[in-house]
Design an enzyme around this catalytic site. Sequence first.
Site, PDB file in Angstrom:
ATOM      1  N   TYR A   1      44.638  23.135  43.544  1.00  0.00           N
ATOM      2  CA  TYR A   1      45.106  23.685  44.776  1.00  0.00           C
ATOM      3  C   TYR A   1      44.209  23.373  46.078  1.00  0.00           C
ATOM      4  CZ  TYR A   1      43.768  28.299  44.210  1.00  0.00           C
ATOM      5  OH  TYR A   1      43.067  29.493  43.263  1.00  0.00           O
TER       6      TYR A   1
ATOM      7  N   ARG B   1      37.696  32.577  47.461  1.00  0.00           N
ATOM      8  CA  ARG B   1      36.867  33.898  47.621  1.00  0.00           C
ATOM      9  C   ARG B   1      35.875  34.418  48.608  1.00  0.00           C
ATOM     10  NH1 ARG B   1      39.120  36.825  42.385  1.00  0.00           N
ATOM     11  NH2 ARG B   1      40.750  34.833  42.029  1.00  0.00           N
TER      12      ARG B   1
ATOM     13  N   GLY C   1      45.067  32.442  46.159  1.00  0.00           N
ATOM     14  CA  GLY C   1      46.220  32.035  46.635  1.00  0.00           C
ATOM     15  C   GLY C   1      46.753  33.446  47.007  1.00  0.00           C
TER      16      GLY C   1
ATOM     17  N   ALA D   1      45.559  39.563  43.054  1.00  0.00           N
ATOM     18  CA  ALA D   1      44.735  39.850  44.142  1.00  0.00           C
ATOM     19  C   ALA D   1      45.737  41.185  45.073  1.00  0.00           C
ATOM     20  CB  ALA D   1      43.757  39.511  45.062  1.00  0.00           C
TER      21      ALA D   1
ATOM     22  N   ASP E   1      42.774  44.927  39.359  1.00  0.00           N
ATOM     23  CA  ASP E   1      42.627  44.565  38.005  1.00  0.00           C
ATOM     24  C   ASP E   1      42.256  45.932  36.732  1.00  0.00           C
ATOM     25  OD1 ASP E   1      43.326  42.109  39.060  1.00  0.00           O
ATOM     26  OD2 ASP E   1      41.494  41.320  37.525  1.00  0.00           O
TER      27      ASP E   1
ATOM     28  N   GLU F   1      28.653  49.088  43.944  1.00  0.00           N
ATOM     29  CA  GLU F   1      28.643  47.698  43.466  1.00  0.00           C
ATOM     30  C   GLU F   1      27.863  47.790  42.108  1.00  0.00           C
ATOM     31  OE1 GLU F   1      31.751  45.292  43.113  1.00  0.00           O
ATOM     32  OE2 GLU F   1      29.535  44.000  41.454  1.00  0.00           O
TER      33      GLU F   1
ATOM     34  N   ARG G   1      37.610  25.863  34.548  1.00  0.00           N
ATOM     35  CA  ARG G   1      38.002  25.455  36.029  1.00  0.00           C
ATOM     36  C   ARG G   1      36.893  25.192  36.832  1.00  0.00           C
ATOM     37  NH1 ARG G   1      38.317  32.283  36.034  1.00  0.00           N
ATOM     38  NH2 ARG G   1      36.369  32.629  36.177  1.00  0.00           N
TER      39      ARG G   1
HETATM   40  C1  FAD Z   1      41.286  32.127  37.111  1.00  0.00           C
HETATM   41  C2  FAD Z   1      42.197  32.848  37.855  1.00  0.00           C
HETATM   42  C3  FAD Z   1      42.749  32.770  39.094  1.00  0.00           C
HETATM   43  C4  FAD Z   1      43.260  33.679  39.395  1.00  0.00           C
HETATM   44  N1  FAD Z   1      43.760  33.191  40.674  1.00  0.00           N
HETATM   45  C5  FAD Z   1      44.662  34.437  41.572  1.00  0.00           C
HETATM   46  C6  FAD Z   1      45.379  34.352  43.005  1.00  0.00           C
HETATM   47  O1  FAD Z   1      45.738  32.779  42.874  1.00  0.00           O
HETATM   48  N2  FAD Z   1      46.649  34.494  43.640  1.00  0.00           N
HETATM   49  C7  FAD Z   1      45.844  36.168  42.857  1.00  0.00           C
HETATM   50  O2  FAD Z   1      46.660  37.182  44.063  1.00  0.00           O
HETATM   51  N3  FAD Z   1      45.209  36.590  42.372  1.00  0.00           N
HETATM   52  C8  FAD Z   1      44.192  35.598  41.564  1.00  0.00           C
HETATM   53  N4  FAD Z   1      44.028  36.299  40.767  1.00  0.00           N
HETATM   54  C9  FAD Z   1      43.210  37.421  40.334  1.00  0.00           C
HETATM   55  C10 FAD Z   1      42.546  38.106  40.834  1.00  0.00           C
HETATM   56  O3  FAD Z   1      41.466  37.110  40.543  1.00  0.00           O
HETATM   57  C11 FAD Z   1      41.933  39.402  40.779  1.00  0.00           C
HETATM   58  O4  FAD Z   1      43.117  40.007  40.857  1.00  0.00           O
HETATM   59  C12 FAD Z   1      41.216  40.053  41.712  1.00  0.00           C
HETATM   60  O5  FAD Z   1      40.163  39.498  41.618  1.00  0.00           O
HETATM   61  C13 FAD Z   1      40.941  41.416  40.928  1.00  0.00           C
HETATM   62  O6  FAD Z   1      39.729  42.171  42.120  1.00  0.00           O
HETATM   63  P1  FAD Z   1      39.471  43.673  41.570  1.00  0.00           P
HETATM   64  O7  FAD Z   1      38.573  43.894  42.820  1.00  0.00           O
HETATM   65  O8  FAD Z   1      40.528  44.558  40.814  1.00  0.00           O
HETATM   66  O9  FAD Z   1      38.561  43.185  40.396  1.00  0.00           O
HETATM   67  P2  FAD Z   1      36.872  42.308  40.191  1.00  0.00           P
HETATM   68  O10 FAD Z   1      37.376  41.171  41.235  1.00  0.00           O
HETATM   69  O11 FAD Z   1      36.818  41.907  38.551  1.00  0.00           O
HETATM   70  O12 FAD Z   1      35.973  43.224  41.247  1.00  0.00           O
HETATM   71  C14 FAD Z   1      35.391  44.738  40.503  1.00  0.00           C
HETATM   72  C15 FAD Z   1      34.127  44.623  40.685  1.00  0.00           C
HETATM   73  O13 FAD Z   1      33.295  46.014  40.676  1.00  0.00           O
HETATM   74  C16 FAD Z   1      32.303  45.719  39.900  1.00  0.00           C
HETATM   75  N5  FAD Z   1      32.110  46.722  38.527  1.00  0.00           N
HETATM   76  C17 FAD Z   1      32.614  46.805  37.202  1.00  0.00           C
HETATM   77  N6  FAD Z   1      31.930  47.423  37.019  1.00  0.00           N
HETATM   78  C18 FAD Z   1      30.914  47.954  37.598  1.00  0.00           C
HETATM   79  C19 FAD Z   1      29.782  48.933  37.009  1.00  0.00           C
HETATM   80  N7  FAD Z   1      30.326  49.614  35.943  1.00  0.00           N
HETATM   81  N8  FAD Z   1      29.556  49.799  38.131  1.00  0.00           N
HETATM   82  C20 FAD Z   1      29.517  49.227  39.339  1.00  0.00           C
HETATM   83  N9  FAD Z   1      30.212  48.071  39.655  1.00  0.00           N
HETATM   84  C21 FAD Z   1      30.654  46.917  39.129  1.00  0.00           C
HETATM   85  C22 FAD Z   1      32.028  43.819  39.347  1.00  0.00           C
HETATM   86  O14 FAD Z   1      30.558  43.809  39.775  1.00  0.00           O
HETATM   87  C23 FAD Z   1      33.277  43.269  40.062  1.00  0.00           C
HETATM   88  O15 FAD Z   1      32.442  43.367  41.924  1.00  0.00           O
HETATM   89  C24 FAD Z   1      43.210  34.928  39.637  1.00  0.00           C
HETATM   90  C25 FAD Z   1      42.378  35.863  38.589  1.00  0.00           C
HETATM   91  C26 FAD Z   1      41.903  34.718  37.984  1.00  0.00           C
HETATM   92  C27 FAD Z   1      41.355  34.913  36.794  1.00  0.00           C
END
Ligand code: FAD
Length: 435
Positions: free
Chosen positions: A233, A120, A51, A324, A311, A38, A201
């Site tokens: 919410y 979160r 949510g 998520a 993502d 990370e 936000r």
């Molecule tokens: C405003 C908003 C509201 C949302 N609401 C919802 C909701 O209500 N319900 C829902 O299901 N989803 C929601 N989402 C979507 C959800 O937030 C994401 O789908 C989810 O957090 C993605 O998780 P992830 O682990 O794939 O990526 P991330 O949470 O982006 O995690 C990626 C991680 O990788 C690390 N990283 C990146 N590059 C590197 C690198 N080169 N080397 C080492 N580490 C690295 C970062 O530091 C980070 O910790 C929302 C999104 C937004 C923007």
Amino acid sequence: MEQQVEAPPTIAIIGAGIGGLALAIGLIKRNVPVTVYEAAAEFSSVGAGIGLGPNALNAMDLINPTFRERYEKIKTKNERPEFEHAVFDALYAEEGFGQKRGWNRGLIGAPYFTRSGAHRKDLLDIMMSFIPEGTVKFRKRVSLVEQVGDKVRIEFEDGTTETVSALIGADGVKGITRQVVLGDFAPHEVQPKFSGVSIFRGIIPIEKAREILGTHAGDAKFFLAKGKAVTVYPISQGREKNFVFFVEGPKPWLHGDNAIPCTKEDMVKDLGGFDDRLLKLLDYAKPLRWPTWHHPHTSTFFRGRVCLLGDVAHASTPYQAAGAGQGLEDAAVLSHLISVIKSPSEFEAAFRVYDSIRRPRAQKVVITSFEAGLIYTFRSLLRDDMNKIVENANQRLHWIWQHDLAADVRTAKDDFFRLVPEQPPAVPRHGRTTQ
Ligand SMILES: Cc1cc2nc3c(=O)[nH]c(=O)nc-3n(C[C@H](O)[C@H](O)[C@H](O)COP(=O)(O)OP(=O)(O)OC[C@H]3O[C@@H](n4cnc5c(N)ncnc54)[C@H](O)[C@@H]3O)c2cc1C
């Protein structure tokens, strides 16, 4: 004839967000060693509220049943019983919330659905409770990933390197692993696309929310207007409310990857026509305008020994509150698949099966979420007809919430064993391995 035993596979995950940690929990539950790298010094709570629908909770169950149990303890429901099964109550954002039009309530949900959300930070805390110390290496920003023969070499910004049998990129919407998987094959798909909407936000203590919103404070609400909207919410077991304002534009986004500073006046200007009560929430907003990105199309989630999850594979706009949840579904399917791998040479087959099962569904979420955004901001053919919008919303979410993920896991394993038939157990040769 005796079979030779290969060295056990080594697996790295890049990114300790919800997706990366969920996969780590699933692998640890199945006794598969893993290391998570990370970039940040600690967990980030960016985005604040989350949510999660029934499909996300089912995914938790399949990753590790205790994961769901712990989530159930920190989750936040709607306050009033009549809103228990509503993901949102849809109202107009205009003065009076639509009462002048005779609009009082627009429940979007289902009898089998129970509203649940969390801060979160609380979610990440329970996720970390499954992960042995030392498994997540913080301050390890990956600067390069390359496949060398049948290994994956990882370079970090601090100058160190690691070599593993397989790597899962869970590095978020702008993650570098997308370039590794798609760079040669579909270079135009590597960068996420600006969805055309930016957001403001923040989080507000529940007492303050009650002062501002009165009876609307305790439950999940979605206030809609032309080209803009705000969702509010409860999180933190009712102690706080999360809010997100969506505003069309600025198009194109010319400010690079990140949020740009803005003042309350800028926000109020963008939110013209909103009821004053909603504008008062802006006192608790961060003075930032965030772009929203998504990956409208992704041709493959894997290449060789590198595979995408969360993502970085399928970022979507937030209108269906499902991003998520899709990462959790990825983690459920992939952790079960990786757990049946007997040798590093089988990773590619596992990733192929994961891609075939997860990509169509996750991509459909991306596309339908974008469509939902058009509907909720009165930019679709339904215009501002709230009856039709609520009716539409009540039909469009079942396929996300009611999905049979356990069947996906079964199909994944069946498909994998068709590609890689099960072998009789290997016999060690004098305790030595072939690698
Ligand atoms: C405003 C908003 C509201 C949302 N609401 C919802 C909701 O209500 N319900 C829902 O299901 N989803 C929601 N989402 C979507 C959800 O937030 C994401 O789908 C989810 O957090 C993605 O998780 P992830 O682990 O794939 O990526 P991330 O949470 O982006 O995690 C990626 C991680 O990788 C690390 N990283 C990146 N590059 C590197 C690198 N080169 N080397 C080492 N580490 C690295 C970062 O530091 C980070 O910790 C929302 C999104 C937004 C923007």
